[in-house]
Structure formats: structure tokens, C-alpha cells
Scaffold this motif. Structure first.
Motif, short mmCIF file in Angstrom:
data_model
loop_
_atom_site.label_atom_id
_atom_site.label_comp_id
_atom_site.label_asym_id
_atom_site.label_seq_id
_atom_site.Cartn_x
_atom_site.Cartn_y
_atom_site.Cartn_z
N VAL A 54 -8.64 -12.52 1.76
CA VAL A 54 -9.55 -11.55 1.15
C VAL A 54 -8.89 -10.17 1.07
CG1 VAL A 54 -11.77 -10.38 1.45
CG2 VAL A 54 -11.60 -12.83 1.80
N ARG A 55 -8.06 -9.84 2.07
CA ARG A 55 -7.41 -8.52 2.07
C ARG A 55 -6.50 -8.34 0.86
NH1 ARG A 55 -4.17 -8.76 7.19
NH2 ARG A 55 -3.88 -10.81 6.28
N VAL A 56 -5.82 -9.41 0.47
CA VAL A 56 -4.95 -9.35 -0.71
C VAL A 56 -5.80 -9.15 -1.96
CG1 VAL A 56 -3.30 -10.63 -2.13
CG2 VAL A 56 -3.15 -10.74 0.37
N LEU A 57 -6.89 -9.90 -2.06
CA LEU A 57 -7.78 -9.76 -3.22
C LEU A 57 -8.37 -8.36 -3.31
CD1 LEU A 57 -9.62 -13.20 -3.02
CD2 LEU A 57 -7.92 -12.49 -4.72
N GLU A 58 -8.77 -7.81 -2.18
CA GLU A 58 -9.33 -6.45 -2.19
C GLU A 58 -8.29 -5.43 -2.63
OE1 GLU A 58 -10.79 -6.35 1.82
OE2 GLU A 58 -12.80 -7.00 1.20
N ALA A 59 -7.05 -5.61 -2.20
CA ALA A 59 -5.97 -4.70 -2.63
C ALA A 59 -5.72 -4.85 -4.12
CB ALA A 59 -4.70 -4.98 -1.82
N LEU A 60 -5.76 -6.07 -4.62
CA LEU A 60 -5.58 -6.30 -6.06
C LEU A 60 -6.71 -5.66 -6.87
CD1 LEU A 60 -4.23 -9.94 -5.96
CD2 LEU A 60 -3.06 -7.97 -7.01
N VAL A 61 -7.91 -5.73 -6.35
CA VAL A 61 -9.05 -5.08 -7.01
C VAL A 61 -8.80 -3.58 -7.13
CG1 VAL A 61 -11.45 -4.39 -6.63
CG2 VAL A 61 -10.82 -6.79 -6.50
N GLU A 83 0.84 -1.20 0.00
CA GLU A 83 0.00 0.00 0.00
C GLU A 83 0.87 1.25 0.00
OE1 GLU A 83 -2.76 -0.37 3.24
OE2 GLU A 83 -3.71 -2.11 2.34
N ALA A 84 1.99 1.20 0.72
CA ALA A 84 2.91 2.34 0.73
C ALA A 84 3.54 2.54 -0.64
CB ALA A 84 4.00 2.12 1.79
N LEU A 85 3.89 1.44 -1.30
CA LEU A 85 4.43 1.53 -2.66
C LEU A 85 3.42 2.20 -3.60
CD1 LEU A 85 6.11 -1.91 -3.48
CD2 LEU A 85 7.19 0.33 -3.54
N ALA A 86 2.18 1.76 -3.52
CA ALA A 86 1.14 2.31 -4.38
C ALA A 86 0.94 3.80 -4.10
CB ALA A 86 -0.16 1.54 -4.20
N ALA A 87 0.92 4.15 -2.82
CA ALA A 87 0.72 5.55 -2.44
C ALA A 87 1.88 6.43 -2.90
CB ALA A 87 0.55 5.67 -0.93
#
Length: 89
Positions: A32-39, A6-10
Motif C-alpha cells: 500500500v505504501r508504494v501505491l500511496e507514493a504513486l498516487v 521520496e528523496a528523488l521527488a523532493a
């Protein structure tokens, strides 16, 4: 790991974060948290077919979650697969 991606993306390294998350997802396919981040990242990167894949996985993980099903239908529609979106609903 998720906080780091998330820090990389930000920080603007969305593609790198996405690639790292896809690696993590292979080792944690039920997270599910990984999938939601991928979404989120596939949407930010305009990867509509990838978004469909991740939304579908979310629906498979939590089939009784109506928000996942609705988001999956929306992703299908965005990927110009409206007939599939109608089926999902």
C-alpha cells in the motif's frame, strides 16, 4: 527503496522517482505504501489517468478504507469521469 524515491521527488526528479516506483510496484503489487507514493507523484506530475489506476488499486487492496474510496472518486472526477466517480461512492 521508498525513502530513496521520496528523496528523488523532493530533489525535483519527480519523473525519475515515478518511473522507479512503477518498477517497484510490479515486484510489490500488494504494498500500500508504494501505491500511496504513486498516487502522490501521479498527482504532482498531472497524470490523472495514472492517478485513477493507482487509486483503484488502493481501493482493491483496502476496500473498507473510506478515505481511499473518496480519493478514488475525486481522481475519477479530476480525470473528467464524473459518472464513474458517482458509481464509486
Amino acid at each position: 527503496m521508498l525513502v530513496w524515491t521520496e528523496a528523488l521527488a523532493a530533489a525535483g526528479a519527480q519523473q525519475r522517482a515515478y518511473e522507479r516506483l512503477t518498477q517497484i510496484q510490479k515486484t510489490r503489487p500488494d504494498d500500500v505504501r508504494v501505491l500511496e507514493a504513486l498516487v502522490r507523484l501521479s498527482g504532482a506530475l498531472s497524470k490523472s489517468e495514472d492517478a485513477v489506476t493507482w487509486h483503484e488499486a488502493l481501493v482493491e487492496q483496502e476496500p473498507d478504507n473510506p478515505s481511499h474510496r473518496l480519493a478514488y472518486a475525486s481522481a475519477l472526477n479530476d480525470a473528467e469521469r464524473s459518472s464513474d466517480a458517482i458509481t464509486v461512492l
